[in-house]
Design a protein around this motif. Structure first.
Motif, PDB file in Angstrom:
ATOM      1  N   THR A 650      20.678 -40.743 158.852  1.00 25.69           N
ATOM      2  CA  THR A 650      20.389 -39.398 158.351  1.00 25.69           C
ATOM      3  C   THR A 650      21.673 -38.711 157.904  1.00 25.69           C
ATOM      4  OG1 THR A 650      18.471 -39.246 159.817  1.00 25.69           O
ATOM      5  CG2 THR A 650      19.372 -37.178 158.944  1.00 25.69           C
ATOM      6  N   VAL A 654      22.555 -37.452 154.077  1.00 23.13           N
ATOM      7  CA  VAL A 654      22.956 -36.075 153.768  1.00 23.13           C
ATOM      8  C   VAL A 654      24.329 -36.057 153.092  1.00 23.13           C
ATOM      9  CG1 VAL A 654      23.554 -33.835 154.776  1.00 23.13           C
ATOM     10  CG2 VAL A 654      21.566 -35.088 155.620  1.00 23.13           C
ATOM     11  N   VAL A 664      19.034 -31.936 149.655  1.00 23.56           N
ATOM     12  CA  VAL A 664      18.475 -32.904 150.582  1.00 23.56           C
ATOM     13  C   VAL A 664      17.443 -32.194 151.445  1.00 23.56           C
ATOM     14  CG1 VAL A 664      20.332 -32.539 152.277  1.00 23.56           C
ATOM     15  CG2 VAL A 664      18.980 -34.627 152.347  1.00 23.56           C
ATOM     16  N   ALA A 666      14.512 -32.870 154.580  1.00 18.19           N
ATOM     17  CA  ALA A 666      14.007 -33.751 155.641  1.00 18.19           C
ATOM     18  C   ALA A 666      12.558 -33.393 155.911  1.00 18.19           C
ATOM     19  CB  ALA A 666      14.854 -33.609 156.894  1.00 18.19           C
ATOM     20  N   LEU A 678      19.403 -31.553 162.171  1.00 27.12           N
ATOM     21  CA  LEU A 678      19.460 -31.534 160.710  1.00 27.12           C
ATOM     22  C   LEU A 678      20.282 -30.347 160.213  1.00 27.12           C
ATOM     23  CD1 LEU A 678      15.748 -32.488 159.998  1.00 27.12           C
ATOM     24  CD2 LEU A 678      17.745 -33.909 159.516  1.00 27.12           C
ATOM     25  N   CYS A 683      21.793 -30.378 156.426  1.00 22.37           N
ATOM     26  CA  CYS A 683      20.600 -30.619 155.604  1.00 22.37           C
ATOM     27  C   CYS A 683      20.171 -29.309 154.969  1.00 22.37           C
ATOM     28  CB  CYS A 683      19.501 -31.193 156.494  1.00 22.37           C
ATOM     29  SG  CYS A 683      18.002 -31.621 155.604  1.00 22.37           S
ATOM     30  N   ASP A 684      19.738 -29.333 153.719  1.00 22.49           N
ATOM     31  CA  ASP A 684      19.430 -28.101 152.989  1.00 22.49           C
ATOM     32  C   ASP A 684      18.068 -27.521 153.368  1.00 22.49           C
ATOM     33  OD1 ASP A 684      21.814 -28.150 151.415  1.00 22.49           O
ATOM     34  OD2 ASP A 684      20.918 -29.765 150.216  1.00 22.49           O
ATOM     35  N   VAL A 686      13.985 -28.300 155.363  1.00 22.61           N
ATOM     36  CA  VAL A 686      13.160 -29.123 156.238  1.00 22.61           C
ATOM     37  C   VAL A 686      11.715 -28.707 156.067  1.00 22.61           C
ATOM     38  CG1 VAL A 686      14.947 -29.588 157.970  1.00 22.61           C
ATOM     39  CG2 VAL A 686      13.545 -27.528 158.165  1.00 22.61           C
TER      40      VAL A 686
END
Length: 716
Positions: A650, A654, A664, A666, A678, A683-684, A686
């Motif tokens: 992960t 990323v 990105v 998730a 995340l 991470c941008d 979710v």
């Protein structure tokens, strides 16, 4: 003058009769005509001599001895016969003509002087030798000339040879008369001579008139026969010409008839070939030259009758190529046709001579196996066909691979007619495709139930949109670290009044298979855009709407035009529409996929790669794709944060997304720990059940109105 006329007339009759000798068709007829000619000429010459003696004026009575008189007649006839015989010999050389002329001249001279010897006077008659010699020359020259003229017209037709015959007769008559009177001039009768003939005496006047009358009757009869024969010959010639004309007409018509017969034979042969070709086309596939459905039906009916009579079993194998449409779309229909021809050849080599292979159409083939001992025998044949189908195909210097799915039905176990056997084989074939393709399956009752259920589901699906049974649900995408809803993923849901809620895993593959996915996909994009515009008008701001594309939709060359039309019709901001594709969709046809993505980007929409990490795309592939978003597959998210491998993958995804400067996302986030991991990994966005499951538009509108930062679903 009478004697000259008789000589000419006798010569004409003789020459006319002689012409019949050449025209005679048999030796016997020629001999008869030659005898008649000799008799006419000899008698005419002899009669001319004694009639000419009447012109001799003596002071004493004249009597003729019978012996020399008769001898002179025989000499005249014999010499005439021999001369005319020589004249009619087939060689026709000049010496023959000279011999005939000499014999004729000698005969005339001999006849004359023998006839003169019948006149016995005392003192005896004396002769002038020069005049005698002159008479001989006259006879020889005139006879040769007359015979020469006669030869020229021998065998000629009456109309064309008449002038020459008259000329020849005139010459011959004058030669006889010239010789006679020259010979008479050579004779010197002493003054005071008396006739001393006593025995066999013939009176001169009685003899002359008798001879003249007999000669005239004979010549007249001969002339009449000659004229009649000439007339008959002319008629015969005319008939011959007419017959020749008729014969020529018949030959011409026969030739025309033969030509017509030849043309008719050619036309019949051409018609037979055409009928054979029509019959061949009626029972064979034009592309592969295999039997078609009609011939298969005939063979199958015969095979079922024999199998039922002898208690045997037969098998029907329905073969469908996997991924054939990809070959057609990629290489063109010409390459697809070559592939089908090669497949037909390969399958043929797997079968016995007695087995039948037919093409039903498209990429479907049927194999009929007769005298089957057990299903295991059919399985061996099916495995051979699958093996040869997996061999690489080379078309246009390009190598590619296809596989096959085979369904098998057995007679009489699975059916007793063509329709039932083909239906069962079709059910088994689709089972092989559902199980992963490149396989064969035997028909069973459970498969039939599955197919019936599938057909029922397809029937319901075709009317689901019109009945408003299909609806769009939306799962929010939450931005990190703020926790605000920044977008949604649009997902189709089907609620049927009888079947209840039908999961997407059941109806989406069916829509792909039946090509209904194009209609459903376009409706889903249009409905999602309308809802996004409605949320904006309700004051919820501009939300990104992500819609999944199927494989069929993504392969459609008119996709970018449909998207552009929907954006214009709904008034949707293109930058707010995100189309999600999977790695396998663009890896199978990278060049074509790149063109499609470029066209969509030109329309202004965003491109997201869904389920990233489950495919086989490389960094070099990704860097060449104009994508906007990477979605981490839920298989990696579920193990977070405890699974070190999922955590490492992960973080790497990323980091790579940040390097490529793409967003990105998730998915399948279900716990706070996953969300925290995340967020720590930068991470941008979710999405998942931690925040909300997919919900109808009205419920999501309520969520947007409740708070700019929604709480987790577990606390709601």
């Amino acid at each position: 003058m009478l004697s000259i006329a008789i000589a000419v007339f006798a010569s004409f009759v003789a020459f006319n009769l002689t012409g019949r000798v050449a025209a005679a068709r048999s030796r016997r007829a020629a001999a008869c005509w030659l005898a008649g000619s000799a008799l006419s000429m000899g008698t005419g010459i002899w009669a001319m001599h004694f009639i000419g003696m009447l012109a001799l004026k003596l002071a004493i009575p004249v009597f003729y001895d019978l012996g020399p008189t008769v001898l002179s007649l025989l000499i005249a006839i014999g010499v005439s016969a021999y001369s005319l015989h020589i004249l009619n010999l087939p060689s026709g050389r000049k010496p023959q003509l000279l011999v005939a002329g000499a014999v004729m001249a000698g005969g005339i001279v001999a006849m004359h002087y023998v006839g003169m010897s019948a006149l016995a006077l005392n003192p005896a008659v004396t002769y002038d030798s020069w005049l005698v010699f002159t008479s001989i020359l006259i006879a020889a020259a005139a006879s040769t000339g007359a015979l020469s003229i006669n030869r020229r017209v021998r065998g000629a037709r009456a109309a064309s040879g008449l002038p020459l015959r008259l000329l020849g007769a005139l010459v011959m008559g004058l030669s006889i008369a010239g010789m006679h009177y020259t010979g008479m001039a050579a004779a010197h009768i002493p003054a005071g001579a008396v006739c001393i003939t006593e025995n066999g005496v013939l009176n001169a006047w009685w003899l002359a008139w008798a001879v003249g009358g007999i000669a005239f009757l004979l010549l007249a009869t001969s002339f009449h026969l000659s004229v009649v024969d000439s007339y008959l010959a002319a008629r015969s010639g005319q008939h011959t010409l007419e017959l020749e004309k008729v014969n020529n007409d018949l030959e011409r018509k026969a030739a025309e008839l033969m030509h017509a017969n030849s043309q008719l034979r050619q036309e019949i042969q051409e018609r037979i070939r055409s009928e054979e070709k029509v019959a061949y086309l009626a029972y064979h596939d034009t592309l592969t030259s295999l039997p078609n459905r009609r011939m298969l039906s005939s063979h199958l009916l015969r095979a079922m009758n024999q199998a039922q009579r002898h208690g045997r079993m037969l098998a029907l194998l329905l073969i469908d190529l996997d991924r054939f449409k990809t070959v057609n779309d990629t290489m063109g229909h010409e390459a697809g046709d070559q592939l089908l021809q090669e497949v037909a050849t390969r399958i043929r080599h797997c079968l016995r001579e007695s087995d039948i292979i037919a093409r039903l159409g498209g990429d479907e083939f049927v194999v009929l196996l007769e005298d089957v001992d057990a299903p295991a025998t059919v399985a061996v044949v099916a495995e051979k066909i699958l093996a040869v189908a997996r061999w690489p195909f080379v078309i246009g210097e390009q190598e590619f691979y296809v596989t096959a799915s085979i369904g098998v039905s057995l007679f009489p176990r699975d059916g007793h007619n063509e329709q039932s056997l083909l239906r069962c084989a079709d059910v088994a074939m689709y089972k092989a495709k559902d199980d992963g393709k490149n396989a064969f399956r035997f028909y069973c009752n459970e498969l039939n139930e599955h197919v019936i259920e599938k057909l029922t589901l397809e029937t319901y699906l075709r009317t689901a949109i019109e009945r408003r049974e299909i609806s769009m649900h939306y799962q929010p995408k939450v931005g990190l670290p703020g926790g605000r809803i920044v977008g949604v993923e649009a997902l189709m849901r089907w609620t049927h009044p009888k079947l209840g809620t039908v999961p997407p895993t059941r109806f989406i593959p069916l829509a792909e298979e039946t090509r209904l996915i194009h209609q459903l996909g376009r409706w889903a994009i249009e409905e999602s855009c309308r809802q996004a515009v409605a949320w904006r008008e309700q004051g919820f701001g501009d939300l990104n709407v992500a819609v999944n594309l199927s494989v069929s939709q993504f392969s459609d060359e008119g996709l970018h035009r449909d998207i552009a039309a929907i954006l214009i019709e709904t008034g949707m901001d293109p930058t707010r529409l995100e189309l999600e594709i999977t790695e396998s969709m663009f890896m199978d046809r990278f060049e074509e996929s790149l063109k499609t993505i470029v066209r969509l980007k030109e329309a202004g929409v965003r491109i997201a790669v869904d389920d990233f990490g489950t495919g086989f795309s490389s960094l070099s592939t990704l860097k060449n794709l104009p994508i906007d978003t990477l979605k981490i597959d839920g298989a990696f998210v579920r193990g977070l944060p405890s699974d070190t491998k999922d955590a490492g993958i992960t973080r790497a995804i990323v980091a790579m997304a940040k390097t490529l400067n793409v967003t990105v996302v998730a998915e399948a986030v279900e716990t706070e720990a996953q969300r925290d991991f995340l967020q720590a990994a930068s991470c941008d966005q979710v999405q998942g059940y931690y925040y909300s499951k997919p919900v109808p538009a009205a419920q999501l509108s309520a969520m947007l109105a409740a708070a700019p930062a929604p709480v987790p679903a577990s606390l709601a």
